[in-house]
Design a protein around this motif. Structure first.
Motif, PDB file in Angstrom:
ATOM      1  N   GLY A   1       0.801  -1.313   0.006  1.00 50.55           N
ATOM      2  CA  GLY A   1      -0.041   0.111   0.196  1.00 50.55           C
ATOM      3  C   GLY A   1       0.809   1.164  -0.019  1.00 50.55           C
ATOM      4  O   GLY A   1       0.190   2.478   0.260  1.00 50.55           O
ATOM      5  N   SER A   2       2.096   1.207  -0.178  1.00 49.70           N
ATOM      6  CA  SER A   2       3.000   2.433  -0.394  1.00 49.70           C
ATOM      7  C   SER A   2       3.519   2.747  -1.673  1.00 49.70           C
ATOM      8  O   SER A   2       3.199   1.907  -2.725  1.00 49.70           O
ATOM      9  N   SER A   3       3.812   4.003  -1.783  1.00 55.34           N
ATOM     10  CA  SER A   3       4.176   4.703  -3.046  1.00 55.34           C
ATOM     11  C   SER A   3       5.801   5.131  -2.737  1.00 55.34           C
ATOM     12  O   SER A   3       5.961   5.854  -1.870  1.00 55.34           O
ATOM     13  N   VAL A   4       6.708   4.639  -3.675  1.00 50.93           N
ATOM     14  CA  VAL A   4       8.010   5.006  -3.403  1.00 50.93           C
ATOM     15  C   VAL A   4       8.443   6.191  -4.400  1.00 50.93           C
ATOM     16  O   VAL A   4       8.282   5.957  -5.466  1.00 50.93           O
ATOM     17  N   LEU A   5       8.470   7.268  -4.029  1.00 51.00           N
ATOM     18  CA  LEU A   5       8.795   8.373  -4.974  1.00 51.00           C
ATOM     19  C   LEU A   5      10.415   8.417  -5.178  1.00 51.00           C
ATOM     20  O   LEU A   5      11.214   8.470  -4.169  1.00 51.00           O
ATOM     21  N   VAL A   6      10.523   8.383  -6.295  1.00 44.73           N
ATOM     22  CA  VAL A   6      12.065   8.587  -6.698  1.00 44.73           C
ATOM     23  C   VAL A   6      11.902   9.850  -7.696  1.00 44.73           C
ATOM     24  O   VAL A   6      11.928   9.864  -8.923  1.00 44.73           O
ATOM     25  N   ASP A   7      12.056  11.127  -6.960  1.00 41.43           N
ATOM     26  CA  ASP A   7      11.419  12.275  -7.710  1.00 41.43           C
ATOM     27  C   ASP A   7      12.532  13.379  -7.904  1.00 41.43           C
ATOM     28  O   ASP A   7      12.340  14.512  -8.052  1.00 41.43           O
ATOM     29  N   GLY A   8      13.887  13.204  -7.098  1.00 41.04           N
ATOM     30  CA  GLY A   8      14.889  14.031  -7.099  1.00 41.04           C
ATOM     31  C   GLY A   8      14.387  15.132  -6.140  1.00 41.04           C
ATOM     32  O   GLY A   8      15.108  16.318  -6.259  1.00 41.04           O
ATOM     33  N   GLY A   9      13.293  14.999  -5.318  1.00 39.73           N
ATOM     34  CA  GLY A   9      13.123  16.141  -4.515  1.00 39.73           C
ATOM     35  C   GLY A   9      11.916  17.024  -4.868  1.00 39.73           C
ATOM     36  O   GLY A   9      11.528  18.138  -4.235  1.00 39.73           O
TER      37      GLY A   9
END
Length: 254
Positions: free
Chosen positions: A242-250
């Motif tokens: 149920g999680s979302s892993v942000l890989v967005d450079g901030g």
């Protein structure tokens, strides 16, 4: 003293399905899952691309099969993916974007993006999850979301709608499937340099405006996502659902 053991990222003996696998993020995911030992089935409409990709993976001594399929054809998805399963891992990645100002969005563009990004993703996940449940051995489903599933963006009203939907779908699926030990998570990238994003990034001033929001000051590469994909696919993330892993450079940090 018995020290805790490090988690395993090994996927030997696992079967993985990757949609949108012919290029970009899907190709990178296929490569890293195969490198970790999984037997990967690459799915896309473009038979030539996925055949070439699967051959390149096999040339490294790893396992890969190409499966040409239009994932918007739900009847065919149920027939073909249902017959090819069960799978232990799904990287649910096929997607599209047709940027336009909200006032200029056409029904055709809306239907095309929603059909692929939400409807197709939903029913691909359903048929794979059904196979996991019937097999009784759990599994990991990973949706490709986006930083745009956390924020809004100019000319992204339809795309943002679909990625917010994927974020909600991830959580609801996680609740329904947890009793079956099927974990459901998402990965939410920033702008990654891929064939899909390249035309947008080549527009005058667009790349510069994007870089002002990415705190680390650079565009993402597909390699930047491979670690997160492998983590979510493997037992290293065995307590995550149920999680979302942000890989967005901030991008979404402020």
């Amino acid at each position: 003293m018995d020290l805790p053991r490090k988690p395993t990222f090994d996927l030997s003996g696992k079967r993985a399905l990757v949609t949108g696998a012919g290029r970009g993020i899907g190709l990178a995911a296929s490569a890293v899952l195969a490198d970790a030992g999984a037997d990967v089935t690459l799915v896309a409409r473009s038979a030539g691309e996925i055949e070439e990709a699967a051959a390149a993976i096999r040339a490294r001594g790893q396992k890969a099969t190409a499966l040409a399929l239009d994932v918007t054809d739900v009847a065919r998805v149920r027939e073909v993916i249902g017959a090819a399963g069960p799978f232990d891992v799904l990287f649910n990645n096929a997607g599209a974007n047709r940027p336009a100002s909200f006032l200029d969005v056409t029904e055709e563009d809306y239907d095309a993006v929603v059909d692929l990004n939400v409807r197709a993703a939903f029913f691909v996940a359903q048929v794979v999850a059904r196979g996991m449940v019937d097999a009784g051995r759990g599994g990991s489903i990973i949706h490709t979301s986006s930083q745009m599933g956390q924020v809004g963006g100019a000319r992204r009203s339809v795309y943002c709608s679909t990625k917010w939907a994927i974020e909600g779908l991830t959580k609801a699926m996680a609740v329904d499937l947890a009793p079956h030990q099927v974990r459901v998570n998402a990965i939410a990238p920033t702008f990654i340099e891929t064939p899909m994003t390249r035309p947008f990034l080549e527009q005058p001033g667009f790349k510069e405006s994007v870089l002002t929001k990415i705190k680390l000051g650079r565009l993402g590469q597909v390699e930047d996502l491979m670690g997160a994909v492998l983590f979510l696919a493997s037992d290293a993330s065995s307590l995550m659902t149920g999680s979302s892993v942000l890989v967005d450079g901030g991008w979404t940090a402020d």
